[in-house]
Structure formats: C-alpha cells, structure tokens
Write a protein that holds these residues in place. Structure first.
Motif, PDB file in Angstrom:
ATOM      1  N   ARG A   1      -7.535   3.996  -8.273  1.00 53.71           N
ATOM      2  CA  ARG A   1      -7.318   2.483  -7.955  1.00 53.71           C
ATOM      3  C   ARG A   1      -5.879   2.111  -7.787  1.00 53.71           C
ATOM      4  NH1 ARG A   1      -8.001   3.959 -13.533  1.00 53.71           N
ATOM      5  NH2 ARG A   1      -6.042   3.266 -14.854  1.00 53.71           N
ATOM      6  N   PRO A   2      -5.657   0.821  -7.540  1.00 61.29           N
ATOM      7  CA  PRO A   2      -4.409   0.434  -7.167  1.00 61.29           C
ATOM      8  C   PRO A   2      -3.484   0.593  -8.327  1.00 61.29           C
ATOM      9  CG  PRO A   2      -5.876  -1.186  -6.350  1.00 61.29           C
ATOM     10  CD  PRO A   2      -6.810  -0.207  -7.177  1.00 61.29           C
TER      11      PRO A   2
ATOM     12  N   SER B   1     -15.417  -5.994 -11.874  1.00 55.67           N
ATOM     13  CA  SER B   1     -13.960  -5.504 -11.251  1.00 55.67           C
ATOM     14  C   SER B   1     -13.188  -4.921 -12.415  1.00 55.67           C
ATOM     15  CB  SER B   1     -13.529  -6.531 -10.547  1.00 55.67           C
ATOM     16  OG  SER B   1     -12.906  -7.689 -11.655  1.00 55.67           O
TER      17      SER B   1
ATOM     18  N   SER C   1      -3.490  -4.580  -8.692  1.00 53.55           N
ATOM     19  CA  SER C   1      -4.548  -5.363  -7.836  1.00 53.55           C
ATOM     20  C   SER C   1      -4.263  -6.641  -7.908  1.00 53.55           C
ATOM     21  CB  SER C   1      -5.873  -5.194  -8.733  1.00 53.55           C
ATOM     22  OG  SER C   1      -6.995  -5.770  -8.040  1.00 53.55           O
TER      23      SER C   1
ATOM     24  N   ARG D   1       0.882  -1.079   0.179  1.00 51.88           N
ATOM     25  CA  ARG D   1      -0.087   0.097  -0.319  1.00 51.88           C
ATOM     26  C   ARG D   1       0.764   1.176  -0.107  1.00 51.88           C
ATOM     27  NH1 ARG D   1      -5.234  -0.373   0.785  1.00 51.88           N
ATOM     28  NH2 ARG D   1      -6.175  -2.440   1.368  1.00 51.88           N
TER      29      ARG D   1
ATOM     30  N   ASP E   1     -14.678  -5.382  -2.130  1.00 50.04           N
ATOM     31  CA  ASP E   1     -16.042  -5.004  -1.747  1.00 50.04           C
ATOM     32  C   ASP E   1     -17.116  -5.301  -2.577  1.00 50.04           C
ATOM     33  OD1 ASP E   1     -15.774  -3.760   1.037  1.00 50.04           O
ATOM     34  OD2 ASP E   1     -14.106  -2.694   0.100  1.00 50.04           O
TER      35      ASP E   1
ATOM     36  N   TYR F   1     -14.333  -0.081  -8.984  1.00 53.19           N
ATOM     37  CA  TYR F   1     -14.692  -0.785  -7.920  1.00 53.19           C
ATOM     38  C   TYR F   1     -13.832  -1.579  -7.237  1.00 53.19           C
ATOM     39  CZ  TYR F   1     -18.955   1.072 -10.551  1.00 53.19           C
ATOM     40  OH  TYR F   1     -19.769   1.827 -11.188  1.00 53.19           O
ATOM     41  N   ASP F   2     -13.675  -1.640  -6.173  1.00 44.76           N
ATOM     42  CA  ASP F   2     -12.705  -2.456  -5.442  1.00 44.76           C
ATOM     43  C   ASP F   2     -13.307  -3.645  -5.247  1.00 44.76           C
ATOM     44  OD1 ASP F   2     -11.034  -3.548  -3.527  1.00 44.76           O
ATOM     45  OD2 ASP F   2     -11.377  -1.913  -1.961  1.00 44.76           O
TER      46      ASP F   2
ATOM     47  N   LYS G   1     -18.484  -0.943  -4.307  1.00 39.99           N
ATOM     48  CA  LYS G   1     -17.753   0.103  -3.554  1.00 39.99           C
ATOM     49  C   LYS G   1     -16.822   0.907  -4.541  1.00 39.99           C
ATOM     50  CE  LYS G   1     -15.039   1.516   0.737  1.00 39.99           C
ATOM     51  NZ  LYS G   1     -14.275   1.011   1.787  1.00 39.99           N
ATOM     52  N   GLU G   2     -16.888   2.166  -4.591  1.00 38.89           N
ATOM     53  CA  GLU G   2     -16.173   2.834  -5.416  1.00 38.89           C
ATOM     54  C   GLU G   2     -14.812   3.125  -4.899  1.00 38.89           C
ATOM     55  OE1 GLU G   2     -18.287   6.428  -6.650  1.00 38.89           O
ATOM     56  OE2 GLU G   2     -19.478   5.502  -8.044  1.00 38.89           O
ATOM     57  N   TYR G   3     -13.740   2.995  -5.866  1.00 39.26           N
ATOM     58  CA  TYR G   3     -12.426   3.562  -5.485  1.00 39.26           C
ATOM     59  C   TYR G   3     -12.555   5.233  -5.178  1.00 39.26           C
ATOM     60  CZ  TYR G   3     -10.141  -0.448  -6.975  1.00 39.26           C
ATOM     61  OH  TYR G   3      -9.412  -1.744  -6.848  1.00 39.26           O
TER      62      TYR G   3
ATOM     63  N   GLY H   1      -3.407   3.733  -2.273  1.00 42.99           N
ATOM     64  CA  GLY H   1      -3.554   2.767  -3.428  1.00 42.99           C
ATOM     65  C   GLY H   1      -2.537   1.814  -3.439  1.00 42.99           C
TER      66      GLY H   1
END
Length: 836
Positions: free
Chosen positions: A167-168, A103, A34, A25, A112, A108-109, A131-133, A29
């Motif tokens: 996002r990541p 995904s 991901s 992390r 979640d 969206y994560d 669940k939105e980023y 992010g």
C-alpha cells in the motif's frame, strides 16, 4: 449488469493533484499515506451518482476482485442492512460509508473501489468491486546488514503467515522501523534506503539497502552548561548510562538519548526553570572509533517562583474553589508539570458538572526581573450539557492501527446495565469514568496497553448535538477472548505435575454467563469440576450458581491423610446495592478419608490422645448436608490490580439437614487496598473462622478442620503444616530393617483459625508485579484456645506474572520468623491465581 456507483477515477482529481500523485509515487507505492483516501469519503459527489430510479431492495452482498485477501474481511465491515431500499438516500449514504471502511482495511486501492448491482428488479445483489494492492512476496536486504534476514523480517512483521500488501507509504514505514531497530542496537549512523524490486502479476519484492556502520558503545556521558545541578544529580535523571556493574558497556541508543533530553527538560521545569532547554551536545569517537563520549548541552535560564493567580471568565465556581486544587502556592518554586497536573483537577470540576465543552487556557507569564511567574486562567465555560443517548459500537483494529466495525457478541443489555448515567441527566463525566471502570472490571473488552489506571482501548467519545444543550456518547468496544479450551500440563508446589483439560468462558453467549468444565489428573490429585454462574438472571438483581465436583487427593503438606470428595451445590443471590450482595445456598457432599498414615499407633488405649484420634482418623465415609449464606461487599476500583477500596466476605454455614455431620461455621475475610504512589500499593488481608459441633457430632470432621500454611495463607510454611498436634507412636525401621517404636507428631487440624497478609506491591508493567509480604496467623484445636504465643509469622518477596487471558502465576519466596518445633518450612511456592 447496472452500474450503481461510478468509478472513483471518473470523479477526476484536479490537474495539481494529478501532478502531486505522480511526483509522490516511488516504486509503485505512494510515499504519503494515501492522499486520495479523502476522495473515498466522497460521499457528496458519490451519492449523487446513484440513479434515483432504482426502487428495489438489497437481497445479498458479494465481493469481486479478491485474490490473496479474504472477501469475508470485506463483508465484516459492511453495515448496510439486507432489505434496504437502493433508492433511499440513507442507503446511498450507508453504501458510501461501507466503501470508506473497506478502504481503511489498507488492502484495496481506494481509486479502484466501486459498487454495482445485479439480479432481478425486485431483489438486487450488491457487488463490491475491489482491486488489491500488490502482495509483498519477499523482502531482500542488501549490504552490511549485521543481522540475519529472519530477524529483520520479524522487526517488519513479515512473518510466514502474515500477508502484507504494498500500500502507499509502506516503504517509508519499513525504513522507519528498520532505522529505529538499528538505533536501538547502537548503530547510530545507519543508512537505509528502500525500493521496489521485481514486480510480477503475483506481487512485488521489496529491497532495502542497509549500511549499518559501527556499533558504538558508551564511554562517558557528560553535561555542558549546567550550574544549578551537578553532573551527579543529572545522571540520576537520564537513562543513557555508560556502564552496568562496571563490567559491561552499554550500546549507544539514539532514541533513548532523545528521550533523556525530554526527561532533563521536564526535570528543570519541575524545579522552576521555565525557559530551560536541553539539546544534543558534543559527541566524540574514542577507542578506534568504536566508543563514544556524549554530552547533553543545557541552557538553564532563571529559576521562577509562583506569582499571582488571575482567573477570568469563571461564573460556575468561585476563585477560591478554583484555587483549591492548586498545590503550588504563591512564592513556591513553580513546578510546571505539577501545575499542569493540578489544572487537570480544575478541568474535572467542570466536566463533573456537565461543562464538558469548557475551555481552560492557562498562561504562565514570567518576569525575569522579579523571578516571579504569574498564572492567568482564562475560562470559557460554554453550555452545560445533558446526555441524550449512548450508542454502542463494536470495533476491531487492523494491523496498521486503523479501526473497522465489528458486530459485538456481548448483548447490549449486558453493557447497558453498567451505565451510571441515564438520558436526560447532566453529563457528569465522573459517571462516565465510573461506567468505564465497571466495563473494564467485566474483563470482556480490550484495555490500553501499559496504561494505569486501566482505560478501555477505544472507550467513550463525546458527540455534541448541534444547536442544543444535549450530547451523545459513542462507546466503542473491542471484545477480548473470554473463552478458551486448554489442554496441557501444569505444576504446583503442593500437587506436583499434572495433566489438565478445561473448557471455560466468562461471557458465554454474550450474556455474561460464566461456566467452567475441567479435569486435572496428577500423581497427588485427580479432580473433575463443573460450575455455572449467572450474575443477573433475566437481567434482574438475582444470580444463580451451580457446581458439581469430584476430587481424589493424596496426603499433601501437613495433612497426614488423603480424601475423596463428591458433591455439588446451588446458590441463589441478590444484589442489595452496587457494592453489596447476599446469597443463600445448599451443598451436599460425601467424603471418604483415605490413605491414613498407618505407621502410627497410640500410646495407651486409655490415653486422651486415643479418643480424639480414633474419632477423627476414621475411614468410614460420611455425608455433609448444609445450608449457607454469604454477605459480600466490594468497593475495589479494579478487580485485577486493585489500588484502593475493600473486599469483605462474611459467611455462615450450618450442617445438619440430614447427613452424618452437625456443625456451624462462621468466617470473615476482609481485604483493604491503599494506593501509596502511582504504581505502589499496600494491601492487607485479615481472615478469621471458627466451627462448633452440635447434636451427635462431638468433633468437627477431619476434612472440615482448619489447617494453615502454603501459598494462600502463611507463606514460607509447608502447605497445611500449621496445625494443633497430638503425640502418637510411630513404627519405623532402622537401616538394618529392625522395627523401632518412637514418638511422632500427628497434625489434627483445629476448630478455629486466623491469619493476616500484609503486602507491598509494585507494578512494573501490565505483565509483571513484585511483592514484599509479611504473613502471620495460627490454628487452635478449640475456639477457646486462642493464645498469642502460638503465632506463626513469615516474611518474603515474590513475583506476579500475568500471561494470556489474564492468567496469573504467583512465585513466592518466604522465610519463617516465628514458628513452632513441629512446623516444617517450604520457602519456595508456585501457584496460579490471585491470593487476594
């Protein structure tokens, strides 16, 4: 509310994975792309969590949890059908796949994502909980940035109407983009570090610390270690060059320098230096550290010739058959890139016989002592496959390059009729390529950018069926915009400025129907047109075409008259083969010659000129009712940019089924295309036409006579300015207003014409093409007047610019090299659409 699928977190990453998640992390992010996305595919563990007691069916879908994103984007990728049974294993698998596609939207994560159901026992609403980023609210640039915020935002794709989610891996991606941008501008030592700034419920602000450093320009480019080739020879290979026109110094581009190292390796290997390597050599700052001397360090190694060729494992083809595509013979300098290209032909031999799983493993074994390199071809043929089925899938592409499913508007039968392979046949990959070529020529689907010959953006994918000798083909298609509404202005050298509106579609209702409704209003021309074309009536071999038109055109070019036309036509066609078709049509139009140049008078009433001029230049309206037939043969490889093949049209028109005019017209147009090099094409057009009056018609009507010159025939000449003429007298006024009678040349058109166009075309990119041309031709008052001494000819050059929607703009600059005294030049010509 009943939980249908458990939360993904409950599946529980391992202890090591959890630690990895924490360590990767950075500012909210993930640095990697991901790593838990694989948990979303989760199909095995996820499906087991679906309770088998739900025997009810799906009645509707809903998306919960969207704030900045559009729930419609989620619904578009859902493929589970309404009415599916929730207790069915296939429905569970389908819902799992829907979660995977959600995904992949990158919004969206995946940790979640879950699915729930609600509603009565018999009809359930499936709710996708997302669940939105965090939304990226702003990007701030700190330090010595050298560029304004707006420019850097544009490089990152952070536009006012573009939503970007945190996002990541996003910070890493942005760092790479900024570094690439600065390197391309000459900042080779730029420092960039991204981080998460303010983080609120509304979203996140990203910060990038930038230290651009000095912008370095090239002083000198040199080479170290080269003996086989001189510095001068190697400079022709690379694009890193210090000066342009000896006036402007180029910036140092790190990425371009890296590409040049690869170009030099390729150059050496193409000359037999198989072990050659090129690295970054010494670099020296000069001129107060603002200029740079750079060097390429070359390690050449020995030069090799082709040795013997050994083939292992081949049974379908003999050694001599496999050797035939190899252009490099024993004891030739071993051009490794060329050899690899030749081996692609060997691979195609297998693929075109259905051995699409064949493995061809070449090994080049050099002997430093003899300076010979033997080639070993180890072939594993694997089973010959037959086609079981072709699945058609519509896809879209997200901003990050990922794809998602999109329903196709184009009907399946429109796509399927382009297939050249049938289920059960040997999977001949040349037929797959032919199908792809036909689909590209429909212009309904997206193609890859900067790739020629063109390829579909996604195209065919092979899916072997386990434990059988069969395979499926997955055809993924991304549709392009085929219809548009245009309102605006235009300009051409013939008609000047104009306002136009047009409604057009080349794939109406997904049935390949083509229609166009348009109006063009200008100072020299007013026109209204409607046309409709159905290439395959009820998916048969028959076609229909309808048109209605109204045109009011002033005198243009060499035409010393205007005309007003109104009419329509109908045609019924039939495909005779894949390349040949024939059509039969009927046309009816009423024409009024107008705006005749009234300054001229005839010499004497009994002069021969008086008779034909009076017959042709009359303002009495006349009607033409005619039938026609056209035979068309098209073997071009590609419609937009043909590189080989032919396009021939033969036509006959007979007027006299009622109306005022009786004549017969014959015409033929023949196009040929020859590929000289990868992007260099030689194109030839030959055209000839003649008309004969009969019955009460003594002369071909003025509006039906032939005139040449202009953008579509002989360039460099005024439009419609090549024509037979008669001497008449004109009334003119001198500077004091006194009327003077003097001789003038009146263009009367001809009953026969021919012209040819020779073009050498070079394609720089998808949007830009250059041409060099030679045009020639002539027009004759009567068919028997043919004379080579009357030929007009011109040479010139031009550009072809392809804009949105495949709209083509032509810019030509022509210079006559053979002309008559009455001809008028028009060097520059601007027009729309392809000449041929």
């Amino acid at each position: 509310m009943t939980s249908l699928l458990v939360l993904l977190e409950y599946m529980g990453p391992t202890f090591d994975q959890a630690n990895q998640l924490k360590s990767t992390r950075r500012g909210g992010g993930l640095r990697s792309s991901s790593p838990f996305l694989v948990l979303l595919v989760l199909s095995t563990g996820l499906i087991d969590c679906i309770s088998p007691c739900f025997a009810n069916v799906i009645g509707d879908f809903r998306v919960d949890g969207t704030y900045s994103s559009d729930p419609a984007d989620v619904l578009k990728v859902i493929q589970t059908p309404i009415g599916a049974s929730l207790s069915s294993p296939s429905t569970r698998l389908s819902l799992s796949e829907d979660l995977r596609r959600i995904s992949e939207l990158g919004v969206y994560d995946p940790l979640d994502l879950r699915v729930e159901t609600e509603g009565p026992e018999t009809l359930k609403t499936v709710v996708f909980k997302v669940k939105e980023y965090p939304l990226v609210l702003d990007i701030r640039y700190i330090g010595d940035t050298e560029y304004k915020k707006k420019r850097l935002d544009t490089e990152l794709g952070f536009e006012a109407d573009q939503k970007i989610f945190f996002r990541p891996g996003l910070i890493d991606q942005f760092e790479d983009k900024l570094e690439t941008f600065y390197n391309s501008k000459g900042f080779s030592n730029v420092f960039i570090e991204g981080r998460e700034g303010e983080n609120t419920d509304a979203g996140v602000i990203l910060e990038f610390v930038i230290e651009a450093g000095n912008k370095l320009k090239l002083q000198e480019v040199g080479f170290e270690g080269n003996t086989a080739f001189t510095d001068k020879e190697l400079r022709k290979v690379v694009k890193t060059k210090p000066k342009t026109l000896l006036l402007f110094r180029k910036k140092f581009d790190e990425d371009l320098f890296d590409q040049d190292m690869q170009r030099l390796r390729y150059y050496y290997q193409s000359h037999g230096f198989l072990e050659a390597d090129v690295e970054k050599g010494s670099q020296t700052l000069v001129k107060n550290d603002k200029r740079l001397d750079v060097n390429f360090e070359v390690e050449e190694g020995p030069q090799y010739l082709m040795g013997d060729v050994y083939v292992e494992g081949a049974s379908t083809f003999s050694r001599s058959e496999l050797m035939a595509p190899l252009t490099i013979q024993p004891r030739d300098v071993l051009d490794r890139p060329k050899l690899i290209q030749d081996l692609q032909e060997v691979r195609s031999m297998y693929w075109n016989q259905g051995y699409v799983l064949a493995q061809i493993e070449p090994e080049i074994v050099p002997d430093p002592d003899s300076r010979l390199a033997d080639l070993y071809l180890r072939i594993t043929e694997n089973p010959r496959l037959r086609l079981r089925n072709i699945r058609i899938q519509g896809v879209g592409e997200a901003a990050d390059g990922s794809t998602f499913d999109v329903p196709l508007e184009t009907k399946d039968y429109v796509i399927q009729r382009e297939f050249t392979l049938e289920p059960g046949e040997v999977l001949d990959w040349s037929q797959v390529d032919e199908t792809e070529r036909k689909l590209i020529n429909t212009q309904f689907f997206e193609s890859q950018q900067a790739v020629f010959p063109p390829r579909l953006k996604h195209g065919f994918q092979l899916e072997p069926v386990l434990d059988t000798d069969e395979a499926d083909l997955l055809l993924q298609l991304e549709e392009t915009d085929t219809g548009f509404i245009q309102f605006g202005g235009g300009f051409s050298t013939d008609y000047g400025p104009s306002l136009n509106i047009e409604f057009k579609d080349r794939n109406a209702f997904g049935r390949a129907w083509q229609y166009s409704i348009g109006a063009d209003i200008g100072k020299r021309r007013t026109s209204v047109d409607f046309s409709f074309y159905n290439p395959r009536v009820n998916n048969s071999l028959y076609s229909t075409r309808y048109s209605l038109f109204y045109r009011d055109v002033d005198r243009i070019g060499g035409r010393q008259f205007g005309e007003k036309r109104i009419g329509g036509s109908f045609a019924l066609g039939r495909r005779l083969s894949d390349t040949t078709s024939i059509s039969f049509g009927y046309g009816l139009e009423r024409v009024e010659i107008q705006d005749i140049k009234d300054e001229f008078i005839l010499r004497e009433p009994d002069d021969i000129n008086a008779d034909i001029v009076d017959r042709l230049f009359t303002e009495d309206p006349n009607t033409t009712s005619s039938v026609n037939t056209r035979l068309t043969r098209d073997t071009r490889d590609y419609v937009l940019f043909p590189t080989k093949g032919a396009y021939d049209v033969l036509g006959v028109e007979v007027a006299g089924l009622g109306g005022d005019n009786n004549f017969t017209k014959f015409s033929g147009t023949f196009d040929r295309f020859f590929k000289l090099r990868e992007k260099l094409v030689f194109a030839v057009r030959g055209h000839a036409a003649f008309a004969n009056p009969f019955g009460d018609t003594e002369d071909i009507p003025l509006q039906e006579r032939y005139f040449l010159g202009g953008a579509n025939s002989i360039r460099g000449f005024r439009s419609s300015g090549v024509s037979p003429y008669r001497i008449v007298r004109s009334r003119v006024e001198d500077i004091d207003g006194t009327e003077i009678i003097e001789d003038d040349e009146l263009l009367i058109g001809g009953e026969a014409e021919w012209f040819s166009n020779l073009e050498l075309r070079y394609r720089f990119s998808d949007a830009v093409q250059s041409v060099v041309f030679f045009d020639s031709g002539s027009v004759y008052e009567e068919v028997g007047d043919f004379d080579f001494s009357d030929i007009r000819a011109s040479v010139g050059t031009g550009l072809r610019l392809t804009l949105f929607g495949n709209a083509l703009i032509r810019l030509d600059l022509g210079f006559p090299v053979a002309m008559e005294t009455q001809d008028e030049k028009q060097s520059f010509q601007f027009n729309f659409g392809a000449n041929f």
